[in-house]
Motif scaffolding. Structure first.
Motif, PDB file in Angstrom:
ATOM      1  N   MET A   1      -9.099  10.144  -3.171  1.00 42.43           N
ATOM      2  CA  MET A   1      -8.772  10.400  -1.474  1.00 42.43           C
ATOM      3  C   MET A   1      -7.087  11.084  -1.589  1.00 42.43           C
ATOM      4  N   ASN A   2      -6.342  10.471  -2.428  1.00 38.51           N
ATOM      5  CA  ASN A   2      -4.886  10.883  -2.253  1.00 38.51           C
ATOM      6  C   ASN A   2      -4.585  12.359  -3.034  1.00 38.51           C
TER       7      ASN A   2
ATOM      8  N   THR B   1       5.705  15.353  -2.838  1.00 41.50           N
ATOM      9  CA  THR B   1       4.535  15.752  -3.354  1.00 41.50           C
ATOM     10  C   THR B   1       4.595  16.950  -4.352  1.00 41.50           C
TER      11      THR B   1
ATOM     12  N   MET C   1      -6.659  14.726  -0.226  1.00 41.60           N
ATOM     13  CA  MET C   1      -5.888  15.312   0.934  1.00 41.60           C
ATOM     14  C   MET C   1      -4.570  15.931   0.781  1.00 41.60           C
ATOM     15  N   GLY C   2      -4.539  16.836   1.462  1.00 44.15           N
ATOM     16  CA  GLY C   2      -3.062  17.553   1.344  1.00 44.15           C
ATOM     17  C   GLY C   2      -2.978  18.483   2.620  1.00 44.15           C
TER      18      GLY C   2
ATOM     19  N   PHE D   1      -9.017   5.181  -3.538  1.00 44.64           N
ATOM     20  CA  PHE D   1      -7.738   5.557  -2.795  1.00 44.64           C
ATOM     21  C   PHE D   1      -6.981   6.682  -3.518  1.00 44.64           C
ATOM     22  N   ASN D   2      -7.117   6.582  -4.897  1.00 42.43           N
ATOM     23  CA  ASN D   2      -6.356   7.659  -5.829  1.00 42.43           C
ATOM     24  C   ASN D   2      -7.016   8.865  -5.762  1.00 42.43           C
TER      25      ASN D   2
ATOM     26  N   SER E   1       1.784  10.097   0.966  1.00 46.65           N
ATOM     27  CA  SER E   1       1.310  11.452   1.928  1.00 46.65           C
ATOM     28  C   SER E   1       0.093  11.196   2.431  1.00 46.65           C
ATOM     29  N   PHE E   2      -0.939  10.264   1.575  1.00 43.85           N
ATOM     30  CA  PHE E   2      -2.249  10.214   2.280  1.00 43.85           C
ATOM     31  C   PHE E   2      -2.145   9.448   3.423  1.00 43.85           C
TER      32      PHE E   2
ATOM     33  N   SER F   1       1.951   8.760  -2.817  1.00 43.09           N
ATOM     34  CA  SER F   1       0.714   8.080  -2.209  1.00 43.09           C
ATOM     35  C   SER F   1       0.882   8.094  -0.478  1.00 43.09           C
TER      36      SER F   1
ATOM     37  N   CYS G   1     -10.037  18.551  -6.243  1.00 40.17           N
ATOM     38  CA  CYS G   1      -9.488  17.317  -6.789  1.00 40.17           C
ATOM     39  C   CYS G   1      -9.813  17.071  -8.287  1.00 40.17           C
TER      40      CYS G   1
ATOM     41  N   SER H   1     -12.928  11.487   2.968  1.00 37.95           N
ATOM     42  CA  SER H   1     -11.947  12.548   3.196  1.00 37.95           C
ATOM     43  C   SER H   1     -12.458  13.791   4.227  1.00 37.95           C
TER      44      SER H   1
END
Length: 462
Positions: free
Chosen positions: A57-58, A349, A61-62, A54-55, A204-205, A202, A268, A298
């Motif tokens: 992917m966070n 963010t 992704m943006g 999860f971290n 934002s994900f 987070s 990333c 992602s």
């Protein structure tokens, strides 16, 4: 006890040699001490596999998700799929190289890896690249504020943004950008420690996942051919026969933005090593599973949002996807909630991205000065001013994706991991890993230079 740079270098070299002798391939060599034994009173340290995914992917992704439909429109569905798969695979491989060097050298940050490979020059080069990359990322986020906040305000007022934006200050995108930057972004960026924003950002994900789901659903809400808003559009559509036909392969002068946008979207690598350090029972193999899972998921979300965004607008898709929905569904309640969610994610963010950029600036330009609030405030103000000016006067978000993606993103994603591995690894040059690292460097240089040259040529030709 604090080690001098020479002692630290000797220690890392000794640690590297010891780890190589103990575990040649480094697959199971731990970076951190092993967890406490069962029954111990000491709590287990580190993040679980799922939370690490999860971290990651966070971190991946943006704002890049908003430009991928435009990339698909200019490469075709099959062309986009092939390029996306190539970039995602190479991103995963470059992480594998970083993890190999991290395991062997005990270095836990990208900048220190540059220091270990090429001395102070390498550290300054990596830090400078991160500064430019983060400035570009922050600019892309604030460009979203400039383009989407007026529409969100108009939606809440049940008005039409295009109808009275010229005489309503609260629908002026630049003015709203300036106000939100001064009142929200700058105060949050001034905080010396913004750890709490890590939790809120987070969100934002989840907002990006929500955005992708809404794009998939709203494909059925906009008819094709698209609703006409002027006699000029009527004439254009009457002379066009392919507005509602998806293309498998397509090549145009705008196709040059595709790979830089993808590189921007998958970057990333500055977060991989900290996530590795926080992983429970960290090893190269375990972190590689985290990387493949995070990048794979992602990639799936990116592909689905790009596909349905493209199948909604076809060749009329905007470089920033939300603008199309603002044009054709200006008062749709769900789309208003998406805009608010994305704007909320952006505003929380940007200060988080600002933090490593400021740290890199202080490290490169002010490392000889003592820590002071004056320096902290001036650097924060300077960075924010640069970012706001870029966001105000850059006309299109694709320009940010293109320039930053073809320069700093390709360096951090492809070139630096390959160069560092070629420098640090003691394998034979004809070994598979070194040949792969060499190919990664060549790919990054060729794609980056070619994309940048074509983008500049495209600007001049306009």
């Amino acid at each position: 006890m604090e080690r001098s740079p020479g002692q630290r270098g000797w220690y890392l070299s000794a640690r590297w040699q010891r780890d190589e002798e103990a575990d040649e391939d480094g697959e199971s060599a731990p970076l951190l001490p092993p967890p406490p034994p069962a029954g111990s009173d000491t709590p287990s340290r580190g993040s679980s596999f799922g939370f690490s995914v999860f971290n990651l992917m966070n971190a991946i992704m943006g704002s890049g998700i908003l430009g991928l439909s435009y990339a698909m429109a200019n490469t075709g569905i099959m062309g986009f799929s092939i390029l996306l798969l190539i970039v995602a695979s190479l991103a995963s491989y470059s992480v594998f190289l970083l993890l190999s060097m991290c395991t062997q050298t005990a270095v836990t940050s990208y900048e220190d890896l540059g220091l270990f490979a090429f001395g102070s020059t390498g550290k300054v080069l990596v830090a400078t690249t991160i500064i430019i990359q983060n400035i570009g990322a922050m600019s892309s986020y604030l460009l979203i504020v400039k383009s989407e906040l007026p529409g969100a305000v108009a939606g809440f007022l049940n008005g039409d943004e295009s109808g009275f934006s010229n005489r309503s200050w609260y629908l002026d995108g630049r003015l709203l950008l300036l106000l939100t930057s001064v009142c929200i972004v700058f105060p949050l960026a001034l905080l010396p420690k913004i750890g709490f924003l890590g939790y809120t950002s987070s969100l934002s994900f989840f907002f990006m996942v929500y955005f992708a789901l809404v794009v998939m659903i709203k494909k059925w809400s906009i008819p094709c051919p698209l609703p006409l808003s002027s006699a000029i559009e009527t004439l254009q559509v009457s002379n066009s026969t392919g507005d509602c036909k998806a293309k498998l392969f397509h090549l145009s002068k705008e196709s040059v933005y595709a790979i830089p946008t993808m590189a921007f979207s998958f970057l990333c690598h500055t977060s991989v090593l900290p996530i590795y350090c926080e992983l429970r029972s960290p090893s190269k193999r375990r972190m590689q599973y985290v990387t493949v899972t995070g990048i794979g998921l992602s990639c799936l979300i990116y592909f689905m949002s790009a596909l349905f965004g493209y199948l909604t607008f076809y060749d009329k898709v905007d470089s920033e996807l939300l603008q199309g929905y603002s044009r054709y569904l200006p008062h749709d309640t769900v789309m208003v909630t998406v805009k608010v969610a994305v704007l909320f994610a952006v505003l929380l963010t940007v200060p988080l991205i600002h933090f490593p950029a400021r740290k890199a600036v202080l490290m490169v330009f002010f490392c000889h000065l003592p820590v002071s609030w004056i320096c902290h405030i001036l650097v924060t103000l300077t960075l924010n001013t640069i970012v706001v000016l870029f966001a105000m006067y850059v006309p299109d978000i694709k320009n940010v994706f293109g320039v930053v993606g073809s320069t700093t993103s390709t360096c951090l994603l492809f070139i630096y991991p390959g160069l560092f591995y070629l420098k640090l690894s003691r394998e034979d040059f004809l070994s598979p890993q070194k040949l792969g690292a060499c190919a990664l460097v060549i790919f990054g240089i060729c794609v980056g230079l070619l994309s940048l040259v074509l983008i500049i040529f495209n600007w001049v030709d306009q």
